[in-house]
Design a protein around this motif. Structure first.
Motif, mmCIF file in Angstrom:
data_model
loop_
_atom_site.group_PDB
_atom_site.id
_atom_site.type_symbol
_atom_site.label_atom_id
_atom_site.label_comp_id
_atom_site.label_asym_id
_atom_site.label_seq_id
_atom_site.Cartn_x
_atom_site.Cartn_y
_atom_site.Cartn_z
ATOM 1 N N GLN A 1 -85.080 16.898 59.006
ATOM 2 C CA GLN A 1 -84.694 15.579 59.513
ATOM 3 C C GLN A 1 -85.897 14.781 60.025
ATOM 4 O O GLN A 1 -85.738 13.636 60.461
ATOM 5 C CB GLN A 1 -83.645 15.726 60.626
ATOM 6 N N HIS A 2 -87.101 15.350 59.941
ATOM 7 C CA HIS A 2 -88.304 14.673 60.442
ATOM 8 C C HIS A 2 -88.620 13.445 59.601
ATOM 9 O O HIS A 2 -88.344 13.394 58.398
ATOM 10 C CB HIS A 2 -89.480 15.657 60.409
ATOM 11 N N GLU A 3 -89.235 12.452 60.234
ATOM 12 C CA GLU A 3 -89.550 11.199 59.534
ATOM 13 C C GLU A 3 -90.533 11.392 58.384
ATOM 14 O O GLU A 3 -90.572 10.587 57.451
ATOM 15 C CB GLU A 3 -90.100 10.167 60.524
ATOM 16 N N LEU A 4 -91.332 12.468 58.420
ATOM 17 C CA LEU A 4 -92.269 12.740 57.328
ATOM 18 C C LEU A 4 -91.625 13.505 56.165
ATOM 19 O O LEU A 4 -92.251 13.670 55.114
ATOM 20 C CB LEU A 4 -93.461 13.552 57.841
ATOM 21 N N ALA A 5 -90.401 13.973 56.346
ATOM 22 C CA ALA A 5 -89.778 14.866 55.374
ATOM 23 C C ALA A 5 -89.637 14.246 53.991
ATOM 24 O O ALA A 5 -89.610 14.963 52.983
ATOM 25 C CB ALA A 5 -88.410 15.322 55.884
ATOM 26 N N GLN A 6 -89.553 12.931 53.919
ATOM 27 C CA GLN A 6 -89.376 12.273 52.620
ATOM 28 C C GLN A 6 -90.702 11.919 51.955
ATOM 29 O O GLN A 6 -90.710 11.430 50.817
ATOM 30 C CB GLN A 6 -88.545 10.991 52.809
ATOM 31 N N ARG A 7 -91.798 12.168 52.642
ATOM 32 C CA ARG A 7 -93.109 11.867 52.064
ATOM 33 C C ARG A 7 -93.462 12.900 50.993
ATOM 34 O O ARG A 7 -93.133 14.073 51.097
ATOM 35 C CB ARG A 7 -94.180 11.877 53.159
ATOM 36 N N GLU A 8 -94.169 12.462 49.956
ATOM 37 C CA GLU A 8 -94.625 13.375 48.913
ATOM 38 C C GLU A 8 -95.954 14.028 49.277
ATOM 39 O O GLU A 8 -96.238 15.155 48.864
ATOM 40 C CB GLU A 8 -94.756 12.630 47.571
ATOM 41 N N ARG A 9 -96.759 13.323 50.056
ATOM 42 C CA ARG A 9 -98.089 13.821 50.402
ATOM 43 C C ARG A 9 -98.483 13.267 51.765
ATOM 44 O O ARG A 9 -98.146 12.121 52.097
ATOM 45 C CB ARG A 9 -99.091 13.405 49.332
ATOM 46 N N VAL A 10 -99.194 14.064 52.554
ATOM 47 C CA VAL A 10 -99.649 13.617 53.867
ATOM 48 C C VAL A 10 -101.088 14.065 54.091
ATOM 49 O O VAL A 10 -101.568 15.019 53.469
ATOM 50 C CB VAL A 10 -98.764 14.176 55.009
ATOM 51 N N ALA A 11 -101.761 13.370 54.993
ATOM 52 C CA ALA A 11 -103.081 13.760 55.477
ATOM 53 C C ALA A 11 -102.948 14.078 56.962
ATOM 54 O O ALA A 11 -101.936 13.771 57.584
ATOM 55 C CB ALA A 11 -104.080 12.629 55.251
ATOM 56 N N VAL A 12 -103.981 14.683 57.528
ATOM 57 C CA VAL A 12 -103.921 15.075 58.937
ATOM 58 C C VAL A 12 -103.637 13.880 59.833
ATOM 59 O O VAL A 12 -102.910 14.000 60.829
ATOM 60 C CB VAL A 12 -105.236 15.766 59.358
ATOM 61 N N ALA A 13 -104.168 12.717 59.486
ATOM 62 C CA ALA A 13 -103.960 11.529 60.316
ATOM 63 C C ALA A 13 -102.484 11.180 60.447
ATOM 64 O O ALA A 13 -102.070 10.573 61.444
ATOM 65 C CB ALA A 13 -104.722 10.346 59.720
ATOM 66 N N ASP A 14 -101.674 11.581 59.462
ATOM 67 C CA ASP A 14 -100.247 11.268 59.502
ATOM 68 C C ASP A 14 -99.480 12.104 60.518
ATOM 69 O O ASP A 14 -98.369 11.747 60.907
ATOM 70 C CB ASP A 14 -99.624 11.479 58.110
ATOM 71 N N PHE A 15 -100.048 13.238 60.932
ATOM 72 C CA PHE A 15 -99.331 14.070 61.911
ATOM 73 C C PHE A 15 -100.247 14.513 63.059
ATOM 74 O O PHE A 15 -100.004 15.520 63.711
ATOM 75 C CB PHE A 15 -98.685 15.286 61.232
ATOM 76 N N GLN A 16 -101.274 13.708 63.330
ATOM 77 C CA GLN A 16 -102.269 14.087 64.345
ATOM 78 C C GLN A 16 -101.668 14.230 65.736
ATOM 79 O O GLN A 16 -102.188 14.993 66.562
ATOM 80 C CB GLN A 16 -103.394 13.044 64.377
ATOM 81 N N HIS A 17 -100.570 13.522 66.025
ATOM 82 C CA HIS A 17 -99.983 13.575 67.362
ATOM 83 C C HIS A 17 -98.809 14.556 67.453
ATOM 84 O O HIS A 17 -98.224 14.708 68.522
ATOM 85 C CB HIS A 17 -99.499 12.173 67.771
#
Length: 302
Positions: free
Chosen positions: A173-189
């Motif tokens: 249910q996380h807001e990033l769950a629908q992303r295909e790709r992420v970088a560290v900056a997207d979840f740094q916090h």
């Protein structure tokens, strides 16, 4: 005293006749008699009463006969079990693997190996590198798939296989769950679930290095050791985790896995195979050959 002397004595004890006992033992009577004399001298006791007409057991000889017969039976049973064990051992291949290799590379490799050896008896133990190396050194395992430590025993041979890709595990249910790709900056916090460095140093260092290379410091919510514990904590919403891509099928109803952009300096988690130097077992050599010949296809999805 040795087992052959005991066999000679028991043969005479059963037949009470040197000629028949010698024939049974396929020996000359004089040789048989000499073996028993040596046995008596070694024990310092007379075991047989001898006369020109018959042979009989002394009181001590009767006691010794019973125990000697049992000892010969035990000896023969032990020898038989050992010989059978060696035959079974030649048909066995004992493999140790870290969790990601046990889920990915090893099954794919066995798909190539088993058709060549349909009667093989394969044993797989899944464990951490720090536990697998002692098992390999002691002879309990024939080969292990591990994260190679900084230093390894000189008695072991190690071959690098590949670097496993990593993904970011997030609650579904996380807001990033629908992303295909992420970088560290997207979840740094985000709060992070990080493997314990004592038992999973490569996985621990990978997460820490990802944040360091990006110029961030991870907010560590929890250290965990087992993969299922890590994913359960993610599923419960207690944090995110960087995990091997082979975890993708685990907890898939409550955890999403997102491709992770890695900097050039960090290329994933190293995977190597190790075995004892000098081991020329045909199963081991076949497995190493298959791994070398099919390495590209075997590692394509890792």
């Amino acid at each position: 005293m040795d087992i052959n002397q005991l066999r000679c004595f028991v043969a005479v004890g059963k037949e009470l006749h040197f000629g028949r006992a010698a024939q049974k033992m396929e020996m000359m009577p004089a040789s048989l008699s000499r073996f028993i004399r040596l046995l008596e001298e070694d024990l310092g006791v007379r075991l047989l009463n001898r006369s020109t007409r018959n042979v009989s057991l002394t009181a001590e000889g009767a006691l010794f006969f019973d125990d000697a017969s049992k000892l010969i039976d035990q000896f023969d049973a032990l020898a038989k079990r050992f010989k059978v064990g060696l035959k079974d051992e030649r048909r066995k291949l004992r493999i140790g693997a870290i969790d990601s290799a046990a889920r990915g590379l090893v099954p794919a490799l066995l798909n190539l190996f088993v058709p060549l050896h349909p009667h093989s008896d394969i044993h797989i133990i899944e464990d951490k590198t720090i536990n697998l190396i002692p098992k390999l050194k002691s002879g309990w395992l024939d080969m292990i798939f591990i994260r190679e430590p900084q230093s390894i025993d000189a008695s072991l041979a190690v071959r690098f296989i590949t670097r496993e890709s990593c993904v970011l595990a997030v609650p579904i249910q996380h807001e990033l769950a629908q992303r295909e790709r992420v970088a560290v900056a997207d979840f740094q916090h985000e709060a992070m679930i990080i493997p314990d460095r004592r038992t999973r140093p490569h996985s621990h260092d990978l997460t820490m290095s990802l944040f360091k290379q990006a110029g961030f410091t991870p907010h560590i919510a929890q250290f965990a050791e087992e993969k299922q514990t890590i994913l359960s904590l993610v599923s419960a919403g207690l944090g995110l985790a960087v995990v091997p891509a082979s975890y993708r099928t685990m907890n898939s109803d409550s955890v999403s896995y997102i491709a992770l952009e890695l900097p050039e300096e960090i290329k994933g988690l190293p995977l190597s195979i190790a075995w004892q130097k000098g081991n020329e077992d045909s199963f081991l050599l076949d497995m190493l050959r298959l791994l070398q010949e099919h390495q590209r296809e075997l590692t394509a999805k890792l």
